[in-house]
Design a protein around this motif. Structure first.
Motif, PDB file in Angstrom:
ATOM      1  N   PRO A 267     120.436 -16.525  55.048  1.00  0.00           N
ATOM      2  CA  PRO A 267     119.012 -16.323  54.794  1.00  0.00           C
ATOM      3  C   PRO A 267     118.243 -17.629  54.928  1.00  0.00           C
ATOM      4  N   ALA A 268     117.038 -17.545  55.465  1.00  0.00           N
ATOM      5  CA  ALA A 268     116.199 -18.727  55.648  1.00  0.00           C
ATOM      6  C   ALA A 268     115.545 -19.157  54.332  1.00  0.00           C
ATOM      7  N   ILE A 269     115.466 -18.250  53.376  1.00  0.00           N
ATOM      8  CA  ILE A 269     114.798 -18.548  52.107  1.00  0.00           C
ATOM      9  C   ILE A 269     115.775 -18.315  50.959  1.00  0.00           C
TER      10      ILE A 269
ATOM     11  N   ILE B  61     114.825 -13.315  43.992  1.00  0.00           N
ATOM     12  CA  ILE B  61     115.603 -12.282  44.686  1.00  0.00           C
ATOM     13  C   ILE B  61     114.718 -11.062  44.966  1.00  0.00           C
ATOM     14  N   ASP B  62     113.943 -10.661  43.970  1.00  0.00           N
ATOM     15  CA  ASP B  62     113.092  -9.479  44.118  1.00  0.00           C
ATOM     16  C   ASP B  62     112.059  -9.624  45.230  1.00  0.00           C
ATOM     17  N   VAL B  63     111.619 -10.845  45.512  1.00  0.00           N
ATOM     18  CA  VAL B  63     110.621 -11.037  46.568  1.00  0.00           C
ATOM     19  C   VAL B  63     111.256 -11.440  47.899  1.00  0.00           C
TER      20      VAL B  63
ATOM     21  N   GLN C  45     117.478 -14.549  49.275  1.00  0.00           N
ATOM     22  CA  GLN C  45     118.851 -14.059  49.157  1.00  0.00           C
ATOM     23  C   GLN C  45     119.847 -15.180  48.904  1.00  0.00           C
ATOM     24  N   ALA C  46     119.501 -16.403  49.307  1.00  0.00           N
ATOM     25  CA  ALA C  46     120.409 -17.538  49.116  1.00  0.00           C
ATOM     26  C   ALA C  46     120.172 -18.153  47.744  1.00  0.00           C
ATOM     27  N   ILE C  47     121.262 -18.383  47.032  1.00  0.00           N
ATOM     28  CA  ILE C  47     121.197 -19.042  45.731  1.00  0.00           C
ATOM     29  C   ILE C  47     122.157 -20.217  45.774  1.00  0.00           C
TER      30      ILE C  47
ATOM     31  N   LEU D 206     125.663 -16.772  48.333  1.00  0.00           N
ATOM     32  CA  LEU D 206     125.912 -17.737  47.270  1.00  0.00           C
ATOM     33  C   LEU D 206     126.488 -19.036  47.822  1.00  0.00           C
ATOM     34  N   ILE D 207     125.850 -20.131  47.429  1.00  0.00           N
ATOM     35  CA  ILE D 207     126.254 -21.471  47.855  1.00  0.00           C
ATOM     36  C   ILE D 207     126.640 -22.261  46.610  1.00  0.00           C
ATOM     37  N   ASP D 208     127.783 -22.922  46.667  1.00  0.00           N
ATOM     38  CA  ASP D 208     128.215 -23.783  45.563  1.00  0.00           C
ATOM     39  C   ASP D 208     128.699 -25.102  46.147  1.00  0.00           C
ATOM     40  N   LYS D 209     128.804 -26.103  45.285  1.00  0.00           N
ATOM     41  CA  LYS D 209     129.210 -27.438  45.745  1.00  0.00           C
ATOM     42  C   LYS D 209     130.308 -28.001  44.863  1.00  0.00           C
ATOM     43  N   VAL D 210     131.245 -28.695  45.510  1.00  0.00           N
ATOM     44  CA  VAL D 210     132.341 -29.359  44.816  1.00  0.00           C
ATOM     45  C   VAL D 210     132.008 -30.845  44.688  1.00  0.00           C
ATOM     46  N   LEU D 211     132.304 -31.409  43.543  1.00  0.00           N
ATOM     47  CA  LEU D 211     132.132 -32.847  43.342  1.00  0.00           C
ATOM     48  C   LEU D 211     133.137 -33.620  44.187  1.00  0.00           C
ATOM     49  N   PRO D 212     132.773 -34.780  44.686  1.00  0.00           N
ATOM     50  CA  PRO D 212     133.714 -35.582  45.471  1.00  0.00           C
ATOM     51  C   PRO D 212     135.016 -35.884  44.721  1.00  0.00           C
TER      52      PRO D 212
END
Length: 159
Positions: free
Chosen positions: A12-14, A39-41, A44-46, A75-81
């Motif tokens: 998703p772009a937004i 999300i309602d508006v 889609q990407a969190i 869903l996007i998540d990040k790992v610490l180095p």
């Protein structure tokens, strides 16, 4: 919803980021409502990370997305180095998956460059991708020299 495609991954772009969310119980219901309103508006990407609120942001996201179909979210998540090694990455990923309440992330990012060799991290990201725990992987907060090194690695173009 408009989509963008990066390295054959359509997303998703937004979306909405959750940096500084989950830090205060006083703001919890407002922050959940902000995510749900996004999300309602149509967002889609969190985006969240294990370090945001020392994990509390991931728990906030879990609560906020409960009423929604997982398949409609990105869903996007990040790992610490410091957790991006062969011995720690999967454990860290599993903790984040449990905290968000999902069995996979659409995109999992190395939050920034650390002391662990990129080849080790990216080999591990490829392994957990093949295991189905992530759909794609990438990087965040990389300098040009880091990106140039990434592209020279065996799995670098999978980023």
């Amino acid at each position: 919803m408009k989509k963008v495609t990066i390295n054959d991954v359509s997303m998703p772009a937004i979306g909405i980021g959750t940096w500084n969310m989950g830090n205060s119980l006083v703001n919890r219901s407002t922050e959940i409502k902000a995510i749900q309103t996004a999300i309602d508006v149509g967002a889609q990407a969190i985006d969240t990370a294990e370090m945001y609120g020392d994990g509390r942001s991931e728990a906030l996201v879990a609560e906020a997305i409960k009423p929604y179909s997982r398949e409609k979210l990105f869903l996007i998540d990040k790992v610490l180095p410091s957790n991006a090694s062969k011995t720690k990455l999967e454990h860290s990923l599993d903790q984040s998956l449990a905290a968000v309440g999902t069995d996979y992330f659409d995109l999992y990012l190395l939050h920034w460059r650390g002391g662990i060799p990129l080849a080790e991290t990216f080999n591990e990201l490829e392994r957990v991708k093949k295991a189905g725990k992530i759909k794609a992987w990438g990087v965040s907060n990389f300098d040009v020299s880091d990106l140039e090194e990434l592209w020279r690695l065996k799995n670098g173009t999978d980023c």
